[in-house]
Design a protein around this motif. Structure first.
Motif, PDB file in Angstrom:
ATOM      1  N   LEU A 176      33.656  20.051  -1.766  1.00 20.15           N
ATOM      2  CA  LEU A 176      32.355  19.560  -2.207  1.00 20.15           C
ATOM      3  C   LEU A 176      32.379  19.414  -3.716  1.00 20.15           C
ATOM      4  O   LEU A 176      33.045  20.183  -4.417  1.00 20.15           O
ATOM      5  CB  LEU A 176      31.234  20.531  -1.831  1.00 20.15           C
ATOM      6  N   THR A 177      31.637  18.439  -4.228  1.00 17.99           N
ATOM      7  CA  THR A 177      31.452  18.350  -5.674  1.00 17.99           C
ATOM      8  C   THR A 177      30.430  19.408  -6.087  1.00 17.99           C
ATOM      9  O   THR A 177      29.712  19.959  -5.244  1.00 17.99           O
ATOM     10  CB  THR A 177      30.926  16.961  -6.075  1.00 17.99           C
ATOM     11  N   PRO A 178      30.310  19.716  -7.383  1.00 15.26           N
ATOM     12  CA  PRO A 178      29.293  20.682  -7.814  1.00 15.26           C
ATOM     13  C   PRO A 178      27.876  20.259  -7.460  1.00 15.26           C
ATOM     14  O   PRO A 178      26.989  21.100  -7.351  1.00 15.26           O
ATOM     15  CB  PRO A 178      29.493  20.737  -9.337  1.00 15.26           C
ATOM     16  N   SER A 179      27.641  18.953  -7.270  1.00 14.66           N
ATOM     17  CA  SER A 179      26.315  18.480  -6.860  1.00 14.66           C
ATOM     18  C   SER A 179      26.193  18.419  -5.345  1.00 14.66           C
ATOM     19  O   SER A 179      25.293  17.775  -4.814  1.00 14.66           O
ATOM     20  CB  SER A 179      26.018  17.108  -7.474  1.00 14.66           C
ATOM     21  N   MET A 180      27.127  19.083  -4.643  1.00 14.56           N
ATOM     22  CA  MET A 180      27.088  19.267  -3.185  1.00 14.56           C
ATOM     23  C   MET A 180      27.354  17.992  -2.400  1.00 14.56           C
ATOM     24  O   MET A 180      26.946  17.856  -1.249  1.00 14.56           O
ATOM     25  CB  MET A 180      25.760  19.889  -2.742  1.00 14.56           C
ATOM     26  N   LYS A 181      28.069  17.049  -2.983  1.00 16.29           N
ATOM     27  CA  LYS A 181      28.463  15.850  -2.252  1.00 16.29           C
ATOM     28  C   LYS A 181      29.847  16.052  -1.657  1.00 16.29           C
ATOM     29  O   LYS A 181      30.681  16.780  -2.201  1.00 16.29           O
ATOM     30  CB  LYS A 181      28.465  14.639  -3.186  1.00 16.29           C
ATOM     31  N   LEU A 182      30.092  15.392  -0.541  1.00 18.21           N
ATOM     32  CA  LEU A 182      31.366  15.536   0.152  1.00 18.21           C
ATOM     33  C   LEU A 182      32.490  14.879  -0.636  1.00 18.21           C
ATOM     34  O   LEU A 182      32.346  13.749  -1.105  1.00 18.21           O
ATOM     35  CB  LEU A 182      31.282  14.880   1.533  1.00 18.21           C
ATOM     36  N   ARG A 183      33.607  15.564  -0.773  1.00 16.44           N
ATOM     37  CA  ARG A 183      34.829  14.947  -1.297  1.00 16.44           C
ATOM     38  C   ARG A 183      35.616  14.464  -0.076  1.00 16.44           C
ATOM     39  O   ARG A 183      36.452  15.186   0.472  1.00 16.44           O
ATOM     40  CB  ARG A 183      35.640  15.956  -2.108  1.00 16.44           C
ATOM     41  N   ARG A 184      35.321  13.260   0.345  1.00 22.54           N
ATOM     42  CA  ARG A 184      35.844  12.772   1.618  1.00 22.54           C
ATOM     43  C   ARG A 184      37.368  12.748   1.651  1.00 22.54           C
ATOM     44  O   ARG A 184      37.982  13.171   2.630  1.00 22.54           O
ATOM     45  CB  ARG A 184      35.283  11.383   1.912  1.00 22.54           C
ATOM     46  N   ASP A 185      37.968  12.211   0.612  1.00 24.24           N
ATOM     47  CA  ASP A 185      39.429  12.128   0.599  1.00 24.24           C
ATOM     48  C   ASP A 185      40.052  13.511   0.697  1.00 24.24           C
ATOM     49  O   ASP A 185      41.039  13.721   1.425  1.00 24.24           O
ATOM     50  CB  ASP A 185      39.909  11.410  -0.667  1.00 24.24           C
ATOM     51  N   ALA A 186      39.480  14.462  -0.045  1.00 24.36           N
ATOM     52  CA  ALA A 186      40.016  15.827  -0.010  1.00 24.36           C
ATOM     53  C   ALA A 186      39.825  16.453   1.374  1.00 24.36           C
ATOM     54  O   ALA A 186      40.706  17.169   1.874  1.00 24.36           O
ATOM     55  CB  ALA A 186      39.330  16.684  -1.077  1.00 24.36           C
ATOM     56  N   ILE A 187      38.689  16.190   2.009  1.00 17.81           N
ATOM     57  CA  ILE A 187      38.427  16.736   3.346  1.00 17.81           C
ATOM     58  C   ILE A 187      39.403  16.165   4.364  1.00 17.81           C
ATOM     59  O   ILE A 187      39.964  16.893   5.195  1.00 17.81           O
ATOM     60  CB  ILE A 187      36.970  16.457   3.764  1.00 17.81           C
ATOM     61  N   VAL A 188      39.628  14.860   4.287  1.00 14.44           N
ATOM     62  CA  VAL A 188      40.557  14.218   5.226  1.00 14.44           C
ATOM     63  C   VAL A 188      41.971  14.763   5.035  1.00 14.44           C
ATOM     64  O   VAL A 188      42.692  15.015   6.009  1.00 14.44           O
ATOM     65  CB  VAL A 188      40.522  12.690   5.056  1.00 14.44           C
ATOM     66  N   ARG A 189      42.380  14.962   3.777  1.00 11.26           N
ATOM     67  CA  ARG A 189      43.718  15.535   3.527  1.00 11.26           C
ATOM     68  C   ARG A 189      43.802  16.975   4.016  1.00 11.26           C
ATOM     69  O   ARG A 189      44.778  17.381   4.651  1.00 11.26           O
ATOM     70  CB  ARG A 189      44.041  15.471   2.022  1.00 11.26           C
ATOM     71  N   HIS A 190      42.761  17.749   3.716  1.00  8.16           N
ATOM     72  CA  HIS A 190      42.773  19.174   4.059  1.00  8.16           C
ATOM     73  C   HIS A 190      42.830  19.387   5.570  1.00  8.16           C
ATOM     74  O   HIS A 190      43.493  20.311   6.061  1.00  8.16           O
ATOM     75  CB  HIS A 190      41.528  19.842   3.475  1.00  8.16           C
ATOM     76  N   TYR A 191      42.119  18.537   6.313  1.00  4.64           N
ATOM     77  CA  TYR A 191      42.049  18.692   7.760  1.00  4.64           C
ATOM     78  C   TYR A 191      42.846  17.622   8.497  1.00  4.64           C
ATOM     79  O   TYR A 191      42.515  17.260   9.635  1.00  4.64           O
ATOM     80  CB  TYR A 191      40.584  18.656   8.215  1.00  4.64           C
ATOM     81  N   ALA A 192      43.901  17.141   7.861  1.00  2.00           N
ATOM     82  CA  ALA A 192      44.719  16.088   8.474  1.00  2.00           C
ATOM     83  C   ALA A 192      45.277  16.523   9.824  1.00  2.00           C
ATOM     84  O   ALA A 192      45.266  15.747  10.799  1.00  2.00           O
ATOM     85  CB  ALA A 192      45.855  15.697   7.532  1.00  2.00           C
ATOM     86  N   ALA A 193      45.757  17.749   9.913  1.00  2.43           N
ATOM     87  CA  ALA A 193      46.334  18.221  11.180  1.00  2.43           C
ATOM     88  C   ALA A 193      45.268  18.292  12.269  1.00  2.43           C
ATOM     89  O   ALA A 193      45.515  17.915  13.430  1.00  2.43           O
ATOM     90  CB  ALA A 193      46.975  19.597  10.978  1.00  2.43           C
ATOM     91  N   GLU A 194      44.077  18.764  11.917  1.00  2.00           N
ATOM     92  CA  GLU A 194      42.989  18.863  12.901  1.00  2.00           C
ATOM     93  C   GLU A 194      42.545  17.470  13.366  1.00  2.00           C
ATOM     94  O   GLU A 194      42.247  17.270  14.543  1.00  2.00           O
ATOM     95  CB  GLU A 194      41.803  19.611  12.301  1.00  2.00           C
ATOM     96  N   ILE A 195      42.516  16.518  12.423  1.00  3.64           N
ATOM     97  CA  ILE A 195      42.117  15.152  12.790  1.00  3.64           C
ATOM     98  C   ILE A 195      43.154  14.541  13.726  1.00  3.64           C
ATOM     99  O   ILE A 195      42.818  13.931  14.744  1.00  3.64           O
ATOM    100  CB  ILE A 195      41.925  14.294  11.523  1.00  3.64           C
TER     101      ILE A 195
END
Length: 635
Positions: A585-604
């Motif tokens: 998440l950014t400090p303003s609580m927005k999703l970091r989509r690219d980071a989320i997709v990379r972090h959960y690549a195996a789960e996806i």
């Protein structure tokens, strides 16, 4: 261009700098209460600060900054939560012609180093020892940094003492030479994609939306005869928070500061400060709604609340049709139901916000129409506005008496909006930024032909109301070529009380999928209400099945808002929410989509592979499974 919306002429342009309003209000209305601060960290008592007291504190701090060598054009970072001293420091810096560089106090060491170095800061204001340690760890790479001031050790008082030798006339001289087009703030984008860039915002850009909103909407900030009051709790490090600060200071609206964002502290502050106007981001409005529902269910009144909520939305929709000239308004039976729930439910809900809130503003991302109608139905109309860092805050607002839920309103006076052929929203107006510091290439790309390319996509209706449908870079294109804007699905998913966060995925995949996190508080409440018996292993299995079915219903409800080809077909519930510390998440609580997709690549990958295996599995006397039925996968 596909759509164009023009606003009425702008309010007369400002002269001078932002600090002038502090000094002018003190001259005209010296005893007017302008700020309020708690007498202690958990106190219910708020001590009011008058206009002349604020002016004197700003002037004394400005003298201390001058004594420390701060001059016009110098950049000073403020890295603190939303507290009283943040405001005093900002206006003292503007009074001497310096530029404020807001930094989130939760920023990482690398982020702090980048911002202070890129902006060329000569000083930084931190809140506590942790802030000192963070800045100290990167000082070696910051040759221009000369000062680190710590609020918790009395930085404001120490600087005021040091400035006693500087004549007040020196502050006045510096303040009077600040021009409206001089840079007031270098606000760094949250960096949801790539490295953060510093947006140079002028005094005029920051003042313009404030003056326009005060002129057209200021009288709605409080009930007739009452002094308007706003509780500032969102980060002043974000342009939204700074705009609220500017509105209060320029409009004489009493502003209280609440640095602690925990549920208990915020609830306590709202009850004791009792604001007349409330501002927040959609996630806060969603959380408040879910807390209303959870509290009602715990007291055995869940069904009553849901009936009251349905009535509120139905009533508000009927009122909206009447004000837009499309209907006669609520019928007699609906008015009677609404009056009953006003006595038994709605006034108690408003009491949770202090009991005096008449209107509110949502910003940061679009608010769902369902939530907007709910709040209007209980007696708090929520204006859903639109703006971004590069526009110094809001650039649209709902026209009074013609509000339309589900949109972000019309352009503010003096602002023009176009929607390009590809759906991107373009903006031109007095609040648009000068450009990105140290990056002429990015500035040229962001301002083609003098219009700001926002990166947001949306559309204008026939009456000039703007609807935001998502971010241009977030659009998903499936392997079948279907383009899907994830915002609508994510917004609908979050309406379910169990869903905390949702990220829609599916780029290059055969269908749309979703990663979902659960609301911890509501999950605990939901589990307690299951009343499952028997042995622990059996109970856990039945609980998981019940949870799977409940999230499946949330997905089905979200899918009802889009076409079948855009629907979520696979999803996975994750074990923990996305947060700032993990970089998701950014400090303003927005999703970091690219980071989320990379972090959960195996789960996806596993989520789609599981569905693919099911699709390949032969079923006797039945056609092969396809992608038409939603699959649910728990980790």
């Amino acid at each position: 261009m596909r759509d164009v919306a023009l606003a009425p002429p702008a309010v007369s342009s400002s002269t001078g700098g932002l600090a002038d309003s502090v000094f002018e209000t003190a001259e005209i209305r010296p005893t007017l209460p302008v700020l309020a601060r708690r007498s202690g960290p958990a106190s219910a008592v708020w001590e009011e600060v008058t206009a002349v007291e604020l002016r004197d504190q700003v002037a004394d701090l400005a003298r201390g900054l001058i004594a420390s060598g701060i001059s016009p054009g110098h950049r000073v970072a403020v890295m603190a939560r939303t507290r009283y001293e943040w405001t005093v420091f900002a206006y003292a810096l503007w009074a001497v012609g310096a530029e404020v560089v807001p930094v989130y106090p939760t920023s990482s060491r690398d982020q702090v180093a980048w911002i202070l170095r890129d902006a060329g800061c000569v000083g930084v204001v931190v809140e506590d020892e942790q802030g000192v340690m963070t800045v100290g760890s990167v000082c070696a790479s910051l040759p221009q940094l000369r000062h680190v001031w710590q609020l918790d050790t009395g930085a404001v008082g120490h600087l005021a003492d040091a400035g006693a030798v500087v004549p007040l006339t020196t502050v006045d001289s510096l303040r009077r030479i600040v021009l409206p087009d001089a840079t007031a703030v270098v606000a760094y984008t949250s960096g949801s994609a790539g490295r953060a860039m510093g947006c140079a915002l002028s005094h005029r850009a920051l003042a313009s939306p404030c003056d326009t909103l005060l002129a057209g909407w200021g009288h709605t900030a409080a009930p007739p005869g009452e002094k308007p009051a706003v509780l500032a709790f969102l980060p002043l490090s974000h342009v939204y928070g700074m705009m609220i600060q500017g509105l209060c200071i320029r409009g004489g609206v009493l502003m209280g500061h609440e640095p602690d964002l925990s549920d208990a502290s915020l609830a306590s502050a709202l009850r004791s400060f009792r604001p007349t106007y409330f501002y927040a981001v959609p996630s806060v409005f969603e959380k408040i709604y879910k807390e209303f529902l959870r509290t009602a269910q715990q007291s055995g009144r869940g069904a009553l609340f849901e009936r009251a909520a349905d009535t509120a939305r139905t009533f508000a929709a009927a009122v909206e049709r009447r004000r837009l000239g499309r209907g006669s308004g609520p019928g007699l039976e609906l008015r009677l139901q609404h009056a009953l729930y006003e006595r038994t439910v709605y006034r108690r809900l408003r009491a949770a916000l202090g009991g005096r809130v008449v209107r509110a503003t949502s910003g940061g991302s679009p608010l769902s129409r369902e939530l907007s109608l709910f709040y209007e139905g209980i007696g708090i109309y929520v204006h859903d506005g639109y703006g971004l860092t590069e526009t110094a805050g809001g650039i649209t607002m709902q026209p009074l008496g013609r509000e339309k839920s589900g949109t972000v309103g019309r352009p503010l006076p003096g602002t023009q909006i176009q929607v390009a052929d590809d759906g991107e929203i373009l903006v031109r107006g007095p609040s648009v930024f000068h450009g990105y510091v140290n990056d002429e290439g990015a500035t040229r790309a962001a301002l083609p032909g003098g219009w700001l390319a926002t990166g947001d996509i949306g559309h204008l209706d026939g009456e000039g109301y703007l609807t935001i449908t998502g971010r241009k870079k977030d659009v998903i294109i499936t392997s079948g070529g279907m383009s899907v804007a994830p915002a609508v699905l994510e917004q609908r998913l979050r309406l379910h009380p169990l869903v905390h966060q949702a990220v829609v995925v599916g780029d290059g995949r055969p269908c749309v999928g979703a990663l979902i996190t659960l609301d911890p508080q509501f999950l605990a409440h939901w589990r307690a209400g299951l009343a499952l018996q028997a042995d622990v292993p059996g109970r856990e299995a039945r609980e998981e099945n019940a949870l799977r079915e409940e999230i499946g219903r949330a997905v089905a409800a979200a899918n009802s808002a889009v076409s079948p080809s855009e629907s979520i077909r696979v999803f996975r519930v994750l074990p923990a929410p996305f947060d700032v510390a993990s970089g998701l998440l950014t400090p303003s609580m927005k999703l970091r989509r690219d980071a989320i997709v990379r972090h959960y690549a195996a789960e996806i990958d596993a989520m789609y592979e599981a569905r693919s295996r099911r699709a390949r599995r032969p079923v006797p006397q039945e056609p092969a499974a396809d992608w038409d039925d939603a699959d649910n996968v728990f980790r």
